[in-house]
Design an enzyme around this catalytic site. Structure first.
Site, PDB file in Angstrom:
ATOM      1  CE  LYS A 286      -3.263  -1.296  -0.650  1.00 42.80           C
ATOM      2  NZ  LYS A 286      -3.560  -2.166  -1.848  1.00 42.80           N
TER       3      LYS A 286
ATOM      4  CB  THR B   2       3.240  -1.742  -5.260  1.00 47.65           C
ATOM      5  OG1 THR B   2       3.217  -1.697  -3.845  1.00 47.65           O
ATOM      6  CG2 THR B   2       4.194  -2.796  -5.774  1.00 47.65           C
TER       7      THR B   2
ATOM      8  CD1 TRP C  17       1.872   6.152 -10.213  1.00 49.21           C
ATOM      9  CD2 TRP C  17       1.883   6.919  -8.108  1.00 49.21           C
ATOM     10  NE1 TRP C  17       1.839   7.517 -10.261  1.00 49.21           N
ATOM     11  CE2 TRP C  17       1.838   8.018  -8.987  1.00 49.21           C
ATOM     12  CE3 TRP C  17       1.886   7.150  -6.734  1.00 49.21           C
ATOM     13  CZ2 TRP C  17       1.809   9.334  -8.523  1.00 49.21           C
ATOM     14  CZ3 TRP C  17       1.851   8.461  -6.276  1.00 49.21           C
ATOM     15  CH2 TRP C  17       1.819   9.527  -7.161  1.00 49.21           C
TER      16      TRP C  17
ATOM     17  CG  HIS D 260       4.598  -6.288  -1.113  1.00 48.57           C
ATOM     18  ND1 HIS D 260       4.645  -4.990  -1.542  1.00 48.57           N
ATOM     19  CD2 HIS D 260       3.352  -6.727  -1.415  1.00 48.57           C
ATOM     20  CE1 HIS D 260       3.480  -4.663  -2.089  1.00 48.57           C
ATOM     21  NE2 HIS D 260       2.683  -5.702  -2.027  1.00 48.57           N
TER      22      HIS D 260
ATOM     23  CB  SER E  58      -3.937   2.638   1.677  1.00 46.94           C
ATOM     24  OG  SER E  58      -4.003   1.973   0.445  1.00 46.94           O
TER      25      SER E  58
ATOM     26  CE1 TYR F 132       0.536   6.688  -3.289  1.00 44.00           C
ATOM     27  CE2 TYR F 132       0.375   8.796  -2.140  1.00 44.00           C
ATOM     28  CZ  TYR F 132      -0.210   7.800  -2.903  1.00 44.00           C
ATOM     29  OH  TYR F 132      -1.522   7.911  -3.281  1.00 44.00           O
TER      30      TYR F 132
ATOM     31  CB  THR G 272      -2.503  11.215 -13.689  1.00 43.93           C
ATOM     32  OG1 THR G 272      -3.399  10.693 -14.679  1.00 43.93           O
ATOM     33  CG2 THR G 272      -1.530  12.202 -14.312  1.00 43.93           C
TER      34      THR G 272
ATOM     35  NE  ARG H  17      -8.436   3.927   0.220  1.00 42.38           N
ATOM     36  CZ  ARG H  17      -8.385   4.967   1.039  1.00 42.38           C
ATOM     37  NH1 ARG H  17      -9.513   5.488   1.479  1.00 42.38           N
ATOM     38  NH2 ARG H  17      -7.240   5.477   1.468  1.00 42.38           N
TER      39      ARG H  17
HETATM   40  N1  LIG Z   1      -1.227   7.027  -9.883  1.00 46.11           N
HETATM   41  C1  LIG Z   1      -1.423   7.022  -8.567  1.00 46.11           C
HETATM   42  N2  LIG Z   1      -1.426   8.196  -7.885  1.00 46.11           N
HETATM   43  C2  LIG Z   1      -1.637   8.219  -6.551  1.00 46.11           C
HETATM   44  N3  LIG Z   1      -1.866   7.111  -5.805  1.00 46.11           N
HETATM   45  C3  LIG Z   1      -1.877   5.931  -6.441  1.00 46.11           C
HETATM   46  C4  LIG Z   1      -1.640   5.814  -7.829  1.00 46.11           C
HETATM   47  N4  LIG Z   1      -1.710   4.514  -8.164  1.00 46.11           N
HETATM   48  C5  LIG Z   1      -1.975   3.832  -7.018  1.00 46.11           C
HETATM   49  N5  LIG Z   1      -2.090   4.677  -5.991  1.00 46.11           N
HETATM   50  C6  LIG Z   1      -2.444   4.364  -4.599  1.00 46.11           C
HETATM   51  O1  LIG Z   1      -1.522   3.452  -4.024  1.00 46.11           O
HETATM   52  C7  LIG Z   1      -2.229   2.660  -3.047  1.00 46.11           C
HETATM   53  C8  LIG Z   1      -2.065   1.184  -3.389  1.00 46.11           C
HETATM   54  O2  LIG Z   1      -0.762   0.824  -3.005  1.00 46.11           O
HETATM   55  P1  LIG Z   1       0.017  -0.399  -3.629  1.00 46.11           P
HETATM   56  O3  LIG Z   1      -0.052  -0.351  -5.098  1.00 46.11           O
HETATM   57  O4  LIG Z   1       1.365  -0.384  -2.992  1.00 46.11           O
HETATM   58  O5  LIG Z   1      -0.798  -1.648  -3.102  1.00 46.11           O
HETATM   59  S1  LIG Z   1      -0.233  -3.146  -3.081  1.00 46.11           S
HETATM   60  O6  LIG Z   1       0.756  -3.214  -2.059  1.00 46.11           O
HETATM   61  O7  LIG Z   1       0.310  -3.489  -4.392  1.00 46.11           O
HETATM   62  O8  LIG Z   1      -1.416  -3.977  -2.714  1.00 46.11           O
HETATM   63  C9  LIG Z   1      -3.681   3.096  -3.078  1.00 46.11           C
HETATM   64  O9  LIG Z   1      -3.778   4.134  -2.093  1.00 46.11           O
HETATM   65  P2  LIG Z   1      -5.165   4.612  -1.423  1.00 46.11           P
HETATM   66  O10 LIG Z   1      -5.938   5.302  -2.503  1.00 46.11           O
HETATM   67  O11 LIG Z   1      -4.754   5.565  -0.335  1.00 46.11           O
HETATM   68  O12 LIG Z   1      -5.850   3.402  -0.882  1.00 46.11           O
HETATM   69  C10 LIG Z   1      -3.781   3.625  -4.495  1.00 46.11           C
HETATM   70  O13 LIG Z   1      -4.863   4.485  -4.719  1.00 46.11           O
END
Ligand SMILES: Nc1ncnc2c1ncn2[C@@H]1O[C@H](COP(=O)(O)OS(=O)(=O)O)[C@@H](OP(=O)(O)O)[C@H]1O
Length: 295
Positions: free
Chosen positions: A46, A49, A51, A101, A135, A189, A224, A254
């Site tokens: 969370k 990743t 992204w 992870h 998250s 992040y 984005t 989310r």
């Molecule tokens: N482009 C972009 N911009 C901003 N935020 C983003 C983006 N892509 C993924 N996210 C947010 O990253 C959170 C998911 O984390 P992970 O991808 O690490 O999850 S996992 O570990 O692979 O299950 C999750 O955070 P939360 O929205 O706070 O729940 C995603 O919304």
């Protein structure tokens, strides 16, 4: 309360998620053959990743930048330990891009003592742990349905490390304290959120990738939050359904913001968190951004 631990598999002190896991592969991880130009994104769950998976793929693949080659994120930058597609990693052309992870002590030993070279390396992405926890709560409860308890119950489990990824504090400290063994770049992040283009430049510099202004525009545009959320190849909805076979209520992408923890933690929970954070992270030099207005 549904016990999240029933979905976990503990190996050498670290909690994996049991569902998409090949235990034989995990037992042999140490020997997994690393190539000179493999690139890894390492995160605690969370922390951004998906992204970074999207970003790395866009940086490396012209096809992806141009919207061709309709592959899902998981096919472009697979997880090392959760091989949803049952890929033969040895068959993958170089440079191979992976995400994981894993804690520092479980990664293949070939990653250690790897000389810094243009084109290889590890990017460790971290996020302020209050937002990670929130998250994670939504993910566990609404996306993979592995948790049915209250937020307070989840806070306890998270702070005790009884979740996939184990204890957040151990993960980041372990990687940071052993950084000299690896060719590793730490990124947050929050810096990505505040300056996506600048962050892409930083990643490219570390990995020795030169992109034209036009390519850079294409990377930033497709990474984005809004674009990824609407892109079925990038938003993981399909992967979750395949990997977990569940009726998904919430979305992997989310909110994608900094400081959402303020909408979740009570004053008491926040104070408790701060106390533990100060105790665990005393003398830890990396900085955290807790609020969107912070520099
Ligand atoms: N482009 C972009 N911009 C901003 N935020 C983003 C983006 N892509 C993924 N996210 C947010 O990253 C959170 C998911 O984390 P992970 O991808 O690490 O999850 S996992 O570990 O692979 O299950 C999750 O955070 P939360 O929205 O706070 O729940 C995603 O919304």
């Amino acid at each position: 309360m549904e016990d999240i631990e029933k979905f976990l598999f503990k190996f050498k002190g670290y909690y994996f998620n049991r569902l998409p896991l090949d235990i034989g592969f995990i037992e042999n991880l140490d020997n997994f053959e690393i190539r000179e130009n493999d690139v890894f994104i390492i995160t605690y769950p969370k922390s951004g990743t998906i992204w970074f998976q999207q970003l790395l793929s866009l940086i490396y693949s012209e096809d992806h930048r141009k919207g061709a080659g309709k592959l899902e994120t998981m096919d472009r930058v697979p997880f090392l330990e959760y091989n949803f597609r049952k890929m033969d990693f040895e068959e993958r052309p170089s440079p191979r891009l992976f995400s994981t992870h894993l804690p520092y002590y479980l990664v293949p030993s070939g990653l250690k003592n790897k000389k810094a070279k243009v084109g290889n390396g590890i990017i460790y992405v971290y996020r302020n742990p209050k937002d990670v926890m929130c998250s994670y709560f939504h993910f566990a409860k609404n996306v993979v349905s592995q948790f049915t308890g209250t937020f307070e119950e989840f806070v306890k489990q998270f702070l005790e490390g009884r979740v996939m990824g184990s204890l957040w504090f151990d993960h980041i400290k372990g990687w940071y304290e052993h950084r000299s063994l690896f060719n590793i770049q730490f990124m947050t992040y929050e810096e990505m959120k505040k300056d996506l283009r600048g962050s892409v430049s930083k990643i490219c510099k570390f990995l020795g990738k030169g992109l034209s202004e036009e390519d850079m525009d294409a990377v930033v545009r497709q990474a984005t939050f809004e674009n990824m959320k609407d892109d079925p190849l990038a938003n993981y909805d399909n992967i979750i359904a395949i990997g977990y076979g569940l009726n998904v209520k919430g979305h992997f992408l989310r909110k994608g913001t900094i400081g959402d923890w303020k909408n979740h933690l009570t004053v008491e929970q926040n104070e408790r968190f701060d106390q533990i954070f100060q105790r665990e992270m005393k003398d830890f030099p990396l900085e955290f951004i807790w609020d969107v207005n912070e520099d």
